[in-house]
Design a protein around this motif. Structure first.
Motif, PDB file in Angstrom:
ATOM      1  N   PRO A  22      -1.192   5.696   2.619  1.00 35.66           N
ATOM      2  CA  PRO A  22      -2.510   6.053   3.158  1.00 35.66           C
ATOM      3  C   PRO A  22      -2.717   5.384   4.515  1.00 35.66           C
ATOM      4  O   PRO A  22      -2.138   4.334   4.779  1.00 35.66           O
ATOM      5  CB  PRO A  22      -3.508   5.495   2.135  1.00 35.66           C
ATOM      6  N   VAL A  23      -3.530   6.036   5.336  1.00 29.19           N
ATOM      7  CA  VAL A  23      -3.680   5.542   6.725  1.00 29.19           C
ATOM      8  C   VAL A  23      -5.090   5.006   6.990  1.00 29.19           C
ATOM      9  O   VAL A  23      -5.455   4.757   8.135  1.00 29.19           O
ATOM     10  CB  VAL A  23      -3.345   6.666   7.739  1.00 29.19           C
ATOM     11  N   PRO A  27       4.435  12.026   6.297  1.00 31.80           N
ATOM     12  CA  PRO A  27       3.120  11.517   6.696  1.00 31.80           C
ATOM     13  C   PRO A  27       2.118  11.698   5.540  1.00 31.80           C
ATOM     14  O   PRO A  27       2.249  12.649   4.759  1.00 31.80           O
ATOM     15  CB  PRO A  27       2.726  12.419   7.875  1.00 31.80           C
ATOM     16  N   TRP A  28       1.176  10.801   5.448  1.00 35.61           N
ATOM     17  CA  TRP A  28       0.190  10.822   4.355  1.00 35.61           C
ATOM     18  C   TRP A  28      -0.501  12.177   4.235  1.00 35.61           C
ATOM     19  O   TRP A  28      -0.709  12.694   3.136  1.00 35.61           O
ATOM     20  CB  TRP A  28      -0.837   9.705   4.587  1.00 35.61           C
ATOM     21  N   THR A  29      -0.824  12.762   5.387  1.00 41.56           N
ATOM     22  CA  THR A  29      -1.560  14.032   5.365  1.00 41.56           C
ATOM     23  C   THR A  29      -0.723  15.182   4.805  1.00 41.56           C
ATOM     24  O   THR A  29      -1.274  16.208   4.426  1.00 41.56           O
ATOM     25  CB  THR A  29      -2.001  14.429   6.789  1.00 41.56           C
ATOM     26  N   LYS A  77       0.806  -1.228   0.000  1.00 38.28           N
ATOM     27  CA  LYS A  77       0.000   0.000   0.000  1.00 38.28           C
ATOM     28  C   LYS A  77       0.841   1.282   0.000  1.00 38.28           C
ATOM     29  O   LYS A  77       0.290   2.383   0.092  1.00 38.28           O
ATOM     30  CB  LYS A  77      -0.961   0.002   1.207  1.00 38.28           C
ATOM     31  N   LEU A  78       2.146   1.134  -0.114  1.00 37.52           N
ATOM     32  CA  LEU A  78       3.000   2.333  -0.151  1.00 37.52           C
ATOM     33  C   LEU A  78       2.710   3.174  -1.380  1.00 37.52           C
ATOM     34  O   LEU A  78       2.407   2.647  -2.459  1.00 37.52           O
ATOM     35  CB  LEU A  78       4.479   1.934  -0.221  1.00 37.52           C
ATOM     36  N   TYR A  79       2.832   4.481  -1.197  1.00 36.58           N
ATOM     37  CA  TYR A  79       2.872   5.396  -2.338  1.00 36.58           C
ATOM     38  C   TYR A  79       4.335   5.726  -2.536  1.00 36.58           C
ATOM     39  O   TYR A  79       5.002   6.205  -1.616  1.00 36.58           O
ATOM     40  CB  TYR A  79       2.067   6.661  -2.026  1.00 36.58           C
ATOM     41  N   GLY A 112      -5.474   2.151   9.178  1.00 35.93           N
ATOM     42  CA  GLY A 112      -4.867   2.274  10.504  1.00 35.93           C
ATOM     43  C   GLY A 112      -3.371   2.017  10.543  1.00 35.93           C
ATOM     44  O   GLY A 112      -2.730   2.199  11.578  1.00 35.93           O
ATOM     45  N   ASN A 113      -2.798   1.618   9.400  1.00 35.04           N
ATOM     46  CA  ASN A 113      -1.346   1.414   9.353  1.00 35.04           C
ATOM     47  C   ASN A 113      -0.628   2.632   8.777  1.00 35.04           C
ATOM     48  O   ASN A 113      -1.262   3.495   8.164  1.00 35.04           O
ATOM     49  CB  ASN A 113      -1.010   0.186   8.510  1.00 35.04           C
ATOM     50  N   THR A 114       0.693   2.670   8.977  1.00 34.32           N
ATOM     51  CA  THR A 114       1.498   3.735   8.399  1.00 34.32           C
ATOM     52  C   THR A 114       2.740   3.116   7.765  1.00 34.32           C
ATOM     53  O   THR A 114       2.925   1.905   7.794  1.00 34.32           O
ATOM     54  CB  THR A 114       1.978   4.727   9.475  1.00 34.32           C
TER      55      THR A 114
END
Ligand code: DCP
Ligand code: MG
Ligand code: MN
Length: 344
Positions: free
Chosen positions: A198-199, A262-264, A172-174, A202-204
């Motif tokens: 993406p989170v 971080p995704w955000t 799921k990594l970008y 619930g994962n990072t």
């Protein structure tokens, strides 16, 4: 003793003084005695009562050596001293050469020049007691490779080796190439890779970068580390290193950078990391003018600035946008620009 102004050989003294100062500033082994020898000649000339007319006359003055007498003759005949120009251009040329080493800036380059180093081989030999840091050693070893830009296709080829390895750690990594590559340039100074995740489940991507780096070393893709992340467990981390295409004889060392965020913060990171640097400066300036502050983490509002110096921020501000490039452009009132349009 004559007053400085009415010395009959003042023009000669001026030129020799200029040369002496150039040598003094360098402090190499031979620069030191050269400067000393010029200072002796200059003192002798100050006390000399007549205009010097010939080489022989200059040579006859106590304290003036043969080489200085030759220079005096040149000044008498041409009104100029070529050696001054040489000493000046020489230091520009040499410090430029040294600054071609990764991790070397103007002040280090000049320090080495002052120690008497003039060539890359002088540095390799540690002339004048010069000592390179481990990173500078790597920069020196791959001097030619690292001053070369790679064809776009090579950046792509290396990235296509890296991406599946990254996705094998976490599908799921970008992971994408930013920098000049994303702007569509035909050649790239390095490979700039952005990593996030993406989170929603619930994962990072915590811990992914160190794991990826270890796998890339094992696969002989990354060859040397230049700068490791400060805190490898942070979602936000920077890595700098060298890589190459493995199993190809004579493949060149290339610079590679990883930035994980971080995704955000991905929009602000994309924007920053795509550049180019001039575009970034312009859009940051625009943000400042509108009372915002823009960096790789986001666009921040409610910034209070020091009235005495508007460059100084008095608070961190409030996050206004960071998830997409589009919203940052929109809030700043900047018409959308595709990456290839973001150029000086
Ligand atoms: N960047 C910046 N200011 C800097 C350095 C970098 O804004 N002082 C941003 C904009 C750059 C991006 O980071 O486009 C990547 O940095 P690079 O130094 O890798 O520059 P480019 O990828 O744009 O060019 P090159 O092909 O030389 O690597
Ligand atoms: Mg780049
Ligand atoms: Mn880079």
């Amino acid at each position: 003793v004559q007053a400085k102004g009415d010395c009959p050989n003042q023009d000669i003294i001026d030129k020799l003084t200029q040369l002496m100062e150039l040598h003094k500033a360098k402090m190499g082994d031979d620069d030191h005695w050269r400067a000393f020898s010029y200072s002796k000649s200059i003192r002798a000339l100050r006390n000399y009562p007549r205009r010097i007319k010939t080489y022989e006359e200059a040579r006859g003055i106590r304290g003036v050596g043969e080489k200085t007498a030759k220079k005096i003759e040149e000044i008498l005949q041409t009104g100029d001293l070529q050696r001054i120009k040489y000493e000046k251009t020489k230091d520009v040329e040499v410090t430029r050469l040294f600054q071609g080493i990764y991790g070397v800036g103007q002040s280090i380059a000049f320090k080495w020049y002052s120690a008497g180093c003039r060539t890359l081989d002088d540095l390799r030999a540690g002339k004048g007691g010069v000592k390179l840091s481990p990173v500078q050693e790597i920069g020196l070893q791959y001097y030619d490779d690292l001053n070369d830009r790679m064809p776009r296709a090579e950046a792509k080829a290396i990235f296509e080796l890296i991406k599946p390895i990254a996705l094998s750690i976490d599908p799921k990594l970008y992971i994408e190439i930013m920098g000049s590559y994303r702007r569509g340039k035909a050649d790239c100074g390095d490979i700039d890779i952005l990593i996030t995740r993406p989170v929603d489940d619930g994962n990072t991507h915590r811990g992914v970068l160190p794991c990826l780096l270890q796998k890339l070393h094992a696969a002989d893709i990354i060859t040397e580390d230049l700068a490791l992340p400060e805190d490898p467990d942070d979602l936000e981390a920077i890595y700098r290193g060298l890589c190459h295409v493995p199993d190809v004889k004579g493949s060149k060392r290339r610079r590679i950078d990883f930035l994980s965020v971080p995704w955000t913060a991905r929009g602000a990171a994309l924007l920053y990391y795509t550049g180019d640097d001039i575009f970034n400066r312009a859009i940051r300036m625009k943000a400042n003018v509108l009372g915002y502050s823009l960096n790789q983490k986001g666009l921040f509002g409610n910034i209070v600035r020091d009235p005495r110096d508007r460059r100084i921020k008095m608070n961190a501000g409030v996050l206004v946008a960071s998830e997409t490039e589009e919203e940052i452009f929109k809030i700043l009132g900047v018409p959308w620009q595709e990456p290839h349009e973001r150029v000086r």
